[in-house]
Every structure is written in structure tokens, then in C-alpha cells.
Design an enzyme around this catalytic site. Structure first.
Site, PDB file in Angstrom:
ATOM      1  N   ASP A 157       0.833  -1.194   0.000  1.00 35.43           N
ATOM      2  CA  ASP A 157       0.000   0.000   0.000  1.00 35.43           C
ATOM      3  C   ASP A 157       0.870   1.248   0.000  1.00 35.43           C
ATOM      4  O   ASP A 157       1.988   1.251   0.532  1.00 35.43           O
ATOM      5  CB  ASP A 157      -0.903   0.042   1.235  1.00 35.43           C
ATOM      6  CG  ASP A 157      -2.004  -1.003   1.214  1.00 35.43           C
ATOM      7  OD1 ASP A 157      -2.277  -1.553   0.146  1.00 35.43           O
ATOM      8  OD2 ASP A 157      -2.593  -1.252   2.289  1.00 35.43           O
ATOM      9  N   ARG A 158       0.334   2.329  -0.528  1.00 32.84           N
ATOM     10  CA  ARG A 158       1.061   3.593  -0.609  1.00 32.84           C
ATOM     11  C   ARG A 158       1.628   4.016   0.743  1.00 32.84           C
ATOM     12  O   ARG A 158       2.778   4.445   0.852  1.00 32.84           O
ATOM     13  CB  ARG A 158       0.119   4.687  -1.129  1.00 32.84           C
ATOM     14  CG  ARG A 158       0.814   6.012  -1.363  1.00 32.84           C
ATOM     15  CD  ARG A 158      -0.176   7.129  -1.613  1.00 32.84           C
ATOM     16  NE  ARG A 158      -0.631   7.710  -0.349  1.00 32.84           N
ATOM     17  CZ  ARG A 158      -1.285   8.875  -0.267  1.00 32.84           C
ATOM     18  NH1 ARG A 158      -1.608   9.527  -1.367  1.00 32.84           N
ATOM     19  NH2 ARG A 158      -1.654   9.358   0.896  1.00 32.84           N
TER      20      ARG A 158
END
Length: 222
Positions: free
Chosen positions: A70-71
């Protein structure tokens, strides 16, 4: 575990600058430490083009994606440098022959020393990319966890996912009653923390070409 293109409607994409730390490199593999706030792959639109993959392509034009973070999660990621390595690594992720280890700081003081969360997850379509527990239609999702330490009313946890569902660790910690601090989707008052307190610390796997057992780690930045 897939990228969050946006951490919320009011959060612009402002990726960090600076070099990407390389943890391991050989003829077949490139292992790096992804910084928090950087997409693994491009999002939709030119404003989301800057990502870990595009930055690595500047130094390694042959680099190939094998998995994502995930970012807002930092930590260790494996990339292949040959098609053969990518194919074998993809299969190893599929059959769960790559062991992942994360460190998180969560809200509250976790009482038990360890446990296993087994709750099926599915995308919450009206609120995507959020995920939620669904016992009828959710995909199997299992996380082992171990309490490491209590820290000022919070808890440092080691998380070992047996499956790799989108947002799995984030939803499972919330369901445990101890959401990950700074999580823009699943915690309260995420703005009180400088980042989401989730880091992919370690990987254990057999080298896809040589068969050598690899134990690699990225230092926890919080």
C-alpha cells in the site's frame, strides 16, 4: 496487498524524494526498502505516475513487478530482473512460500501476548478501496500476531500474514480493537500521527533461481 491510490479525499499525492535504499541485488533479484507515501505502481492519471516501479526503471530498465505494498506502508519489496525469476516468484507468492513479517504500532494496550485473526475480507464496493469483513462472500484472510511492547498507551506488534488480501493487516487490527495508528482509512484521528505506523520488516524465501534460503530485512523507521 495492493496500492491505495489515495489515502482519502483530502490527501494529495505528495511522494517523498530521495534515493531508494537497496537491500539486496543479484543477477535475478532486486530487493528494496519502499518509503512511506510512495505508490508501488502508477495510479490513474499523470499526477500519479511517479511510483517505486518507475523510479527503479531508471536504474534497472529490466525490473519486473512481483508484488505490491500500500502507498502508506513502508518496507521491503522484491522485484525480479529476469522473466524466469518473476515467473517463479509469482508462483511462490501464490502458494504462500514467501514468509512476510511486518511491524505496526496500534492504538491501546493489547492484553494478550499473541494470537491469530481469521476473518474473511471483501471490498466494500460503495466505499472502495476500503475492505470489510464478510462471512458469506469474503475471501479467507488469516493473520498471526505477536505483541512486542507497550509504548505510551499504544502497542508495538509483529504481524505475520498467512494470506495477502488487500488491506488485510489494517482491517484485522481494527477488528481486534486496536487499529494501526495513523491509518487514514481504518483509525480515528489519523492526522495525529506523522504516517501510518505499518512497515514490512522482513521476508524469508528460497531464491527462485539458486534455491538458497534468503532472509532479508528493512529497518523499522518508527
Amino acid at each position: 496487498m495492493h496500492d491505495d491510490v489515495s489515502a482519502g479525499p483530502s490527501t494529495p499525492y505528495d511522494p517523498p524524494t530521495g534515493p531508494i535504499p537497496v537491500i539486496h541485488e543479484d543477477a535475478d533479484l532486486l530487493v528494496v526498502d519502499k518509503p512511506q507515501g510512495l505508490l508501488s505502481v502508477p495510479g490513474r492519471g499523470p499526477h500519479l505516475a511517479d511510483c517505486l516501479l518507475s523510479r527503479l526503471e531508471e536504474g534497472w530498465p529490466e525490473v519486473l513487478l512481483c508484488h505490491r505494498l500500500d502507498r502508506d506502508t513502508s518496507g521491503i519489496m522484491i522485484f525480479a530482473l529476469t522473466k524466469a525469476a518473476q515467473r517463479k516468484l509469482g508462483r511462490m507468492f501464490e502458494v504462500k512460500r514467501i514468509r512476510k513479517r511486518y511491524v505496526a504500532r496500534v492504538a491501546g494496550e493489547v492484553a494478550e501476548p499473541e494470537g491469530v485473526i481469521d476473518l474473511p475480507l471483501i471490498v466494500d464496493w460503495p466505499n472502495r478501496p476500503l475492505q470489510h469483513v464478510n462471512h458469506e462472500r469474503g475471501k479467507p484472510s488469516v493473520t498471526e500476531w505477536r505483541r512486542l511492547a507497550h509504548e505510551d498507551g499504544t502497542t508495538r506488534m509483529q504481524l505475520m500474514p498467512r494470506t495477502g488480501r488487500s488491506h488485510q493487516l489494517r482491517v484485522h487490527m481494527r477488528e481486534l480493537g486496536h487499529p494501526i495508528l495513523g491509518d487514514p482509512f481504518y483509525s480515528e484521528r489519523p492526522e495525529e500521527w506523522s504516517r501510518m505506523m505499518l512497515h514490512a520488516e522482513g521476508l524469508k524465501f528460497e531464491h527462485p533461481i539458486t534455491g538458497k534460503v534468503m532472509r532479508l530485512a528493512a529497518p523499522v523507521p518508527f
